[in-house]
Every structure is written in C-alpha cells, then in structure tokens.
Design a protein around this motif. Structure first.
Motif, short mmCIF file in Angstrom:
data_model
loop_
_atom_site.label_atom_id
_atom_site.label_comp_id
_atom_site.label_asym_id
_atom_site.label_seq_id
_atom_site.Cartn_x
_atom_site.Cartn_y
_atom_site.Cartn_z
N SER A 170 -12.72 -6.48 -33.17
CA SER A 170 -13.85 -5.56 -33.16
C SER A 170 -14.75 -5.90 -31.98
O SER A 170 -15.18 -7.06 -31.84
N VAL A 171 -14.98 -4.93 -31.12
CA VAL A 171 -15.89 -5.05 -29.99
C VAL A 171 -17.10 -4.21 -30.32
O VAL A 171 -16.98 -3.01 -30.56
N LYS A 172 -18.29 -4.82 -30.33
CA LYS A 172 -19.50 -4.13 -30.79
C LYS A 172 -20.58 -4.17 -29.71
O LYS A 172 -21.09 -5.25 -29.37
N ASP A 173 -20.92 -2.99 -29.19
CA ASP A 173 -22.03 -2.83 -28.24
C ASP A 173 -21.94 -3.83 -27.09
O ASP A 173 -22.93 -4.46 -26.70
N LEU A 174 -20.74 -3.95 -26.52
CA LEU A 174 -20.49 -4.96 -25.50
C LEU A 174 -21.05 -4.52 -24.15
O LEU A 174 -20.78 -3.42 -23.67
N SER A 175 -21.84 -5.40 -23.53
CA SER A 175 -22.42 -5.12 -22.21
C SER A 175 -22.35 -6.38 -21.36
O SER A 175 -22.39 -7.50 -21.89
N SER A 196 -18.02 -0.07 -27.69
CA SER A 196 -17.55 -0.51 -29.01
C SER A 196 -16.20 0.12 -29.31
O SER A 196 -15.98 1.29 -29.01
N PHE A 197 -15.30 -0.67 -29.88
CA PHE A 197 -14.04 -0.14 -30.40
C PHE A 197 -13.38 -1.22 -31.26
O PHE A 197 -13.75 -2.40 -31.20
N ASP A 198 -12.42 -0.81 -32.07
CA ASP A 198 -11.66 -1.72 -32.92
C ASP A 198 -10.17 -1.58 -32.61
O ASP A 198 -9.72 -0.54 -32.12
N ILE A 199 -9.43 -2.63 -32.91
CA ILE A 199 -7.97 -2.58 -32.84
C ILE A 199 -7.43 -2.99 -34.20
O ILE A 199 -7.79 -4.05 -34.74
N GLY A 200 -6.56 -2.16 -34.76
CA GLY A 200 -5.96 -2.46 -36.05
C GLY A 200 -4.75 -3.37 -35.90
O GLY A 200 -4.23 -3.59 -34.81
N ARG A 201 -4.30 -3.88 -37.01
CA ARG A 201 -3.11 -4.74 -36.99
C ARG A 201 -1.88 -3.90 -36.68
O ARG A 201 -1.72 -2.80 -37.18
N LYS A 202 -1.05 -4.45 -35.81
CA LYS A 202 0.18 -3.77 -35.36
C LYS A 202 -0.12 -2.43 -34.68
O LYS A 202 0.66 -1.50 -34.75
N GLU A 203 -1.27 -2.36 -34.02
CA GLU A 203 -1.65 -1.14 -33.31
C GLU A 203 -1.55 -1.37 -31.80
O GLU A 203 -1.81 -2.47 -31.31
N LEU A 252 -3.48 -4.50 -26.81
CA LEU A 252 -4.46 -3.76 -26.04
C LEU A 252 -3.97 -3.71 -24.61
O LEU A 252 -3.71 -4.75 -24.00
N LEU A 253 -3.80 -2.50 -24.07
CA LEU A 253 -3.23 -2.41 -22.73
C LEU A 253 -4.09 -1.55 -21.80
O LEU A 253 -4.65 -0.54 -22.20
#
Length: 255
Positions: free
Chosen positions: A7-12, A25-32, A202-203
C-alpha cells in the motif's frame, strides 16, 4: 493478513524545489500484476526508488504486508521480500550466468563479513541457482560469461538475480526494453509464471501494448501525480489518458 501486499499512501518526494512525486496512492494485491505507466519524468522510477528503499519519501507512507517500510534501506527491503530489476542491466560480466545468481543468493549473509566468503559456492546455492535458471530459461547458459549474453538473455538474467532474493514483491523496470517481438512473448510468459508462483509484480513499461496486455490493473502518472487507475480497458477509455497519451494511436508512448 489482508489481500494487499503493498500500500502506497499519499507518497510525495521533493528534490530541492522540484516535487517529483505528489500525493500518489495505490495498492497491489497478492498475485497481481500492476503496470505503472507515464511519460519520461512522470515519477515512475522515483516511485520505484522509494518502494525499494533507495529514496526516503518527503511525506506519505508505504506498507509491505501491513508493515510500514518508508525510509528503510534497500538491504532491509530486500530482506523483507522486495526484489528489483533495473532498466540498464549491469551483471558481473566476468562471472558466469550461474555465478551471478549465486552472488544474489548470498544476500542474507553480506552483512556478516566473516561468513560472506563461505557462502559463495556451496552445493545448496548451486542447486538453487540451477532451479532459478531453469525457471527463467537460462539453464543452458549457466557456464557462459554474463558479459557475452545478448540483450534478451540479459533481461532474463536480471530477473533471475531478483528471484534469488525469494521475493514476494517483484519490481520490474522496463524489462521488455529493446527486445524483439518473440523475446517479448517469452518474457511475458515468464512474468505470468512468476505470478502464478505467488509473487506480486509492479512493472514500469515503455511499450504500452505490452503493459496493457500483461497487467491486471494500471496506474498512470503524469508530472508526479496519479492521472488514472483501473483495468487496462478502463484506463484506455479514460478521456484524460486518451488526451494525454493516446492521441497518436495505440502505439503512443505512455510509459
């Protein structure tokens, strides 16, 4: 444990007066497989560098498996299960393909000087390296000096070295760059197999057609801000994305 691995939250992050990434902000799920797209200077690699520990964010938070990790070092992130490749592949050219993977397998010992030299060429590591090279399709090149490999095999070696860290999250930085069509298909198949082994990916990808074809979801950055997020079909139909990146047709440079 949630179904989100990252989980990336309000990253600056600011570099002097330049805000290279702004409240992303964004999330990565398992096996995604999540594609991170955007033009040069959009903040993609900067985002990678914060997730992998190269940069400390100016503000915002990063969570890996619900553990806060922003500000941790690259060594700590690797130990937590984050593997990474780089757009410019720089193996140990004087070592063989197998030896390059064995070097990566030694990562857990490299903070222990007395033990690190003993960890180099053990039978266990040779066997592990053989299995990893078989996974990426380089088992037939194990004894070849890495500096003699063509680009397609160098890309696979870079992935093999990242897999040697036994990652749960794999960051791939333009691993298709410079490859021919048939080589792209091979690496696409490899990435899907890695995902099926339980690894989230993540690519960053320069080739939009490839990124849209392999990603489960896509995040588009523009000038350090998140422009769009969704499935490839949703993002492709987003008016802001179409205006910014797709005006030249489906081969427009959006990565």
């Amino acid at each position: 444990m949630t179904d989100k691995i990252l989980s990336v939250k309000d990253l600056s992050i600011n570099f002097g007066g330049l805000k290279a990434l702004d409240n992303v902000s964004f999330d990565i799920g398992r096996k995604e497989i999540l594609g991170l797209l955007g033009p040069n200077g959009a903040g993609k690699t900067t985002c990678f560098n914060m997730i992998s520990g190269v940069y400390k964010p100016t503000s915002g938070e990063i969570y890996l498996n619900e553990k806060r990790t922003d500000g941790m070092s690259p060594h700590q992130m690797a130990a937590l299960g984050v593997g990474r490749t780089f757009q410019v592949v720089k193996p140990f050219s004087g070592l063989t393909v197998e030896e390059n993977v064995i070097v990566s397998l030694g990562m857990p010992q490299y903070n222990k000087f007395i033990k690190s030299w003993k960890f180099w060429n053990t039978l266990a590591n040779k066997k592990a390296a053989e299995n990893i090279l078989k996974t990426v399709g380089l088992d037939g090149e194990a004894s070849v000096k890495a500096g003699l490999l063509p680009l397609g095999n160098l890309r696979k070696l870079e992935i093999a070295r990242a897999l040697a860290l036994d990652p749960t999250l794999l960051l791939l930085d333009e691993c298709f760059s410079g490859l021919r069509h048939e080589e792209i298909q091979i690496v696409e198949d490899l990435i899907r197999r890695i995902r099926e082994q339980g690894v989230s990916i993540l690519l960053i990808e320069h080739n939009m057609r490839v990124a849209m074809g392999i990603s489960d979801r896509v995040v588009v950055l523009d000038h350090g801000r998140k422009l769009a997020e969704g499935t490839p079909s949703e993002v492709s139909a987003d008016p802001a994305v179409i205006e910014a990146y797709l005006g030249k047709g489906e081969t427009a440079d959006v990565a």
